[in-house]
Write an enzyme that holds these catalytic residues in place. Structure first.
Site, PDB file in Angstrom:
ATOM      1  N   ARG A   1      -8.922  -7.660  -9.352  1.00 39.90           N
ATOM      2  CA  ARG A   1      -8.754  -8.704  -8.340  1.00 39.90           C
ATOM      3  C   ARG A   1     -10.010  -8.725  -7.468  1.00 39.90           C
ATOM      4  O   ARG A   1     -10.320  -7.752  -6.798  1.00 39.90           O
ATOM      5  CB  ARG A   1      -7.530  -8.425  -7.480  1.00 39.90           C
ATOM      6  CG  ARG A   1      -6.213  -8.368  -8.250  1.00 39.90           C
ATOM      7  CD  ARG A   1      -5.063  -8.100  -7.285  1.00 39.90           C
ATOM      8  NE  ARG A   1      -3.782  -8.054  -7.951  1.00 39.90           N
ATOM      9  CZ  ARG A   1      -3.175  -6.942  -8.350  1.00 39.90           C
ATOM     10  NH1 ARG A   1      -3.752  -5.762  -8.132  1.00 39.90           N
ATOM     11  NH2 ARG A   1      -2.001  -6.971  -8.946  1.00 39.90           N
TER      12      ARG A   1
ATOM     13  N   ARG B   1       9.725 -15.584  -4.902  1.00 41.40           N
ATOM     14  CA  ARG B   1      10.089 -14.179  -4.999  1.00 41.40           C
ATOM     15  C   ARG B   1       9.982 -13.465  -3.654  1.00 41.40           C
ATOM     16  O   ARG B   1      10.511 -12.360  -3.488  1.00 41.40           O
ATOM     17  CB  ARG B   1       9.213 -13.474  -6.035  1.00 41.40           C
ATOM     18  CG  ARG B   1       7.741 -13.460  -5.707  1.00 41.40           C
ATOM     19  CD  ARG B   1       6.943 -12.794  -6.820  1.00 41.40           C
ATOM     20  NE  ARG B   1       5.524 -12.683  -6.494  1.00 41.40           N
ATOM     21  CZ  ARG B   1       4.635 -13.617  -6.704  1.00 41.40           C
ATOM     22  NH1 ARG B   1       5.018 -14.761  -7.256  1.00 41.40           N
ATOM     23  NH2 ARG B   1       3.365 -13.440  -6.386  1.00 41.40           N
TER      24      ARG B   1
ATOM     25  N   ASN C   1       4.246 -12.677 -12.319  1.00 39.51           N
ATOM     26  CA  ASN C   1       4.731 -12.838 -10.948  1.00 39.51           C
ATOM     27  C   ASN C   1       4.919 -14.312 -10.602  1.00 39.51           C
ATOM     28  O   ASN C   1       5.984 -14.743 -10.136  1.00 39.51           O
ATOM     29  CB  ASN C   1       3.760 -12.198  -9.959  1.00 39.51           C
ATOM     30  CG  ASN C   1       3.588 -10.709 -10.199  1.00 39.51           C
ATOM     31  OD1 ASN C   1       4.235 -10.136 -11.066  1.00 39.51           O
ATOM     32  ND2 ASN C   1       2.717 -10.091  -9.450  1.00 39.51           N
TER      33      ASN C   1
ATOM     34  N   CYS D   1      -0.663  -9.092 -17.179  1.00 38.43           N
ATOM     35  CA  CYS D   1      -1.136  -8.340 -16.018  1.00 38.43           C
ATOM     36  C   CYS D   1      -0.180  -8.441 -14.837  1.00 38.43           C
ATOM     37  O   CYS D   1      -0.476  -7.922 -13.761  1.00 38.43           O
ATOM     38  CB  CYS D   1      -2.530  -8.809 -15.606  1.00 38.43           C
ATOM     39  SG  CYS D   1      -2.613 -10.562 -15.168  1.00 38.43           S
TER      40      CYS D   1
ATOM     41  N   GLU E   1       0.099 -18.544 -15.907  1.00 38.24           N
ATOM     42  CA  GLU E   1       1.061 -18.272 -14.829  1.00 38.24           C
ATOM     43  C   GLU E   1       1.728 -19.539 -14.299  1.00 38.24           C
ATOM     44  O   GLU E   1       2.496 -19.490 -13.345  1.00 38.24           O
ATOM     45  CB  GLU E   1       0.357 -17.535 -13.688  1.00 38.24           C
ATOM     46  CG  GLU E   1      -0.897 -18.221 -13.183  1.00 38.24           C
ATOM     47  CD  GLU E   1      -1.676 -17.373 -12.181  1.00 38.24           C
ATOM     48  OE1 GLU E   1      -1.076 -16.491 -11.546  1.00 38.24           O
ATOM     49  OE2 GLU E   1      -2.893 -17.603 -12.044  1.00 38.24           O
TER      50      GLU E   1
ATOM     51  N   HIS F   1       0.830  -1.200   0.000  1.00 37.18           N
ATOM     52  CA  HIS F   1       0.000   0.000   0.000  1.00 37.18           C
ATOM     53  C   HIS F   1       0.866   1.253   0.000  1.00 37.18           C
ATOM     54  O   HIS F   1       0.479   2.291  -0.553  1.00 37.18           O
ATOM     55  CB  HIS F   1      -0.925   0.002   1.217  1.00 37.18           C
ATOM     56  CG  HIS F   1      -2.268  -0.597   0.933  1.00 37.18           C
ATOM     57  ND1 HIS F   1      -3.072  -1.114   1.919  1.00 37.18           N
ATOM     58  CD2 HIS F   1      -2.957  -0.752  -0.219  1.00 37.18           C
ATOM     59  CE1 HIS F   1      -4.196  -1.570   1.375  1.00 37.18           C
ATOM     60  NE2 HIS F   1      -4.142  -1.359   0.090  1.00 37.18           N
TER      61      HIS F   1
ATOM     62  N   ARG G   1     -10.839 -11.201 -12.625  1.00 40.45           N
ATOM     63  CA  ARG G   1     -10.223 -12.487 -12.301  1.00 40.45           C
ATOM     64  C   ARG G   1     -11.061 -13.162 -11.227  1.00 40.45           C
ATOM     65  O   ARG G   1     -11.392 -12.553 -10.209  1.00 40.45           O
ATOM     66  CB  ARG G   1      -8.787 -12.283 -11.793  1.00 40.45           C
ATOM     67  CG  ARG G   1      -8.079 -13.604 -11.480  1.00 40.45           C
ATOM     68  CD  ARG G   1      -6.649 -13.361 -11.024  1.00 40.45           C
ATOM     69  NE  ARG G   1      -6.580 -12.758  -9.703  1.00 40.45           N
ATOM     70  CZ  ARG G   1      -5.442 -12.374  -9.116  1.00 40.45           C
ATOM     71  NH1 ARG G   1      -4.298 -12.518  -9.758  1.00 40.45           N
ATOM     72  NH2 ARG G   1      -5.451 -11.833  -7.912  1.00 40.45           N
TER      73      ARG G   1
END
Length: 580
Positions: free
Chosen positions: A299, A468, A457, A505, A434, A192, A335
């Site tokens: 999301r 990650r 990601n 995305c 993904e 954030h 999604r």
């Protein structure tokens, strides 16, 4: 001069005097036992503190809404909802009764436990929500303690803010315009803090590990939020270069914002779409401000993360419709639920999986709860009557997953028809690529998909087998790794061979340095944090497709990620007008 390198979390260039803001989130708390006859007294203290903290948050919310914008107000609103959430407070009350310890210590323990659960999640969005838990809990504790703490709201001069971590409410409480740059030990692009920094236009470099030990109050600090670099006490000649770069950046950014209606089109006429990733309906206004041509990733998880509250069909329908109506005909890609496994989900108990990163999550979770999944699908279908909507299925590992998801979608359509509920009969359902198995069978998935959206990601971390979120191995998760580049090329080619579009995305879509490479690979749509759209558009409009194809071919021939990264850096050095 010393130079540090971290995560480029918010673009821009700034310089100024360091303001060191280092504070233990739970400093000043004493732990002591209480008797059973003291429980009611501690509960009264909790009630009074909760009321005071909520009043502070309501005041901050009104200020954010009137002076800042919907995105900032939405973050404060989420914290206020948690402060007033009866389930959250009841958890604290139960812990107090069980542990017989003072209420400050109970709140501290509860906060640390919840933050630990969230920080272990695979999804960076959920990991970063641990800061929200800490923020709300610290506000409660501060309302209980008599000691006045250092506050950013007291800033009276322009500063470069240096902190270990920074909670959203702290940044929101600072006088607008005083914080010129942010550098932090912790943080990521999905926090954030990063989102707020981007919306405020504050350059930020995060994830520096020990910057609070390197910088002293009053040091001169230069922040490059594009390159992810921080210069400590630069010489006057170097500082002059930063001043010039900052001026140039601001001038270019103003030009880009003023031309937000212009297409993302190369000099030789190749056009792509730039869309925004959002988490809550309020962010749609920010997407439009920065020129988003649609929502490439909505999301939906935020609807399922409220403690003790299930996301009913009507609740979902209203949330989806709000965004669709705000986008006024621009496409919105929703999604489906990406929860389960290690992800903290108030609706279900912990699954106890040993390897949740590869476990029960996303579409797999939905298959285990078909009624919950179909409730969401019906809400999306009904909302599609209000504008252009696409459905996207996450974590598809092969065509069997896709076929099962599509079958459930057909069931949901049938249920809507029985109820005489209108929806777009031509709604498109796409696949989020993904998982390496999905990438390797992209030619098969393309036969049953209306579009692809590449989630880099997860794709990167699964391809190189490096978490990650693990500081010991995340250096391996390189977007420029030859295996990653080859998979991206394979996915895009498979999509185009079947005549469907290839979107992205993941974070890579918003990486300025990756834009020409992705153009050269043939990517059709980029979806990112809205604040990054002007910079990506600037790169696209200042280059040619032929130059980008040449870059992509040379990058695909590289044998190491380091070699490919050096190649891209050299390309930008030779084409300085291609970057903001």
């Amino acid at each position: 001069m010393k130079k540090l390198t971290g995560i480029a979390a918010s673009p821009g260039i700034a310089y100024g005097k360091a303001f060191l803001y280092v504070e233990d989130s739970f400093a000043g708390i004493t732990r002591y036992s209480i008797r059973e006859d003291q429980i009611e007294g501690e509960l009264r203290r909790l009630e009074e503190a909760s009321a005071r903290a909520a009043a502070e948050m309501r005041e901050l919310y009104e200020r954010a809404r009137s002076e800042m914008g919907q995105e900032q107000a939405a973050i404060v609103s989420a914290h206020l909802m948690m402060l007033e959430d009866e389930e959250y407070l009841e958890q604290i009350r139960n812990r107090l009764r069980a542990n017989l310890e003072n209420i400050e210590w109970v709140i501290r323990d509860h906060s640390l436990e919840m933050a630990r659960l969230l920080s272990g999640a695979a999804d960076p969005y959920l990991r970063e929500r641990s800061a929200d838990i800490t923020d709300v809990s610290r506000r409660l504790i501060q309302a209980l303690l008599p000691v006045k703490r250092l506050a950013l709201s007291d800033l009276e001069e322009d500063v470069i803010l240096v902190a270990h971590d920074l909670l959203p409410s702290e940044l929101l409480s600072a006088p607008q315009g005083r914080i010129k740059g942010i550098v932090m030990d912790a943080g990521s692009r999905t926090s954030h803090t990063a989102i707020l920094a981007q919306s405020f236009g504050i350059p930020a470099v995060l994830g520096l590990s020990s910057v609070t030990k390197e910088i002293a109050p009053g040091d001169t600090v230069a922040v490059d939020g594009i390159a992810g670099e921080v210069a400590l006490n630069p010489a006057e000649r170097t500082l002059s270069r930063y001043r010039a770069a900052s001026s140039r950046y601001q001038k270019n950014l103003e030009g880009l914002l003023s031309s937000r209606e212009l297409p993302a089109e190369t000099k030789d006429g190749y056009r792509v779409r730039l869309e925004a990733n959002i988490e809550a309906p309020e962010e749609a206004a920010q997407a439009l401000r920065f020129g988003a041509e649609g929502i490439g990733l909505y999301r939906s998880e935020f609807l399922f993360l409220r403690p003790g509250e299930s996301a009913e069909e009507e609740t979902q329908y209203r949330a989806y419709s709000q965004v669709i109506e705000m986008m006024a005909g621009r496409p919105v890609t929703i999604r489906t639920i990406d929860l389960g496994g290690d992800k903290v989900n108030p609706l279900l108990r912990d699954s106890g999986e040993k390897n949740p990163l590869l476990g029960w999550r996303a579409i797999r979770f939905c298959f285990s709860h078909p009624e919950l999944f179909k409730t969401q699908l019906r809400a999306i279908l009904r909302a599609s009557a209000n504008g252009k909507v696409n459905i996207m299925f996450p974590m598809i590992s092969g065509v069997e997953d896709l076929e099962k998801a599509l079958a459930l979608l057909e069931e949901a359509k049938g249920e809507c028809r029985k109820r005489r509920q209108s929806f777009d009969e031509r709604i498109e359902a796409g696949t989020m690529i993904e998982v390496p198995s999905a990438a390797l069978t992209a030619d098969i998935l393309a036969k049953k998909s209306a579009f692809f959206s590449i989630g880099t990601n997860d794709l990167i971390q699964y391809t190189v087998a490096a978490d990650r979120g693990n500081e010991r191995v995340n250096y391996l998760a390189q977007p420029s790794h030859p295996a990653v580049l080859r998979l991206l090329k394979m996915i895009i080619q498979a999509a185009h061979a079947r005549g469907i579009r290839a979107a992205m995305c993941g974070e890579l879509a918003g990486d300025i340095k990756a834009a020409p490479l992705l153009l050269g690979l043939g990517l059709d749509e980029f979806s990112m944090n809205a604040a990054l759209i002007p910079q990506i558009k600037g790169v696209i409009r200042e280059t040619t497709l032929s130059a980008c194809k040449d870059l992509a071919e040379r990058a695909l021939a590289c044998e190491t990620g380091r070699e490919a990264t050096a190649l891209v850096n050299a390309w930008f050095a030779a084409n300085p007008s291609g970057a903001v």
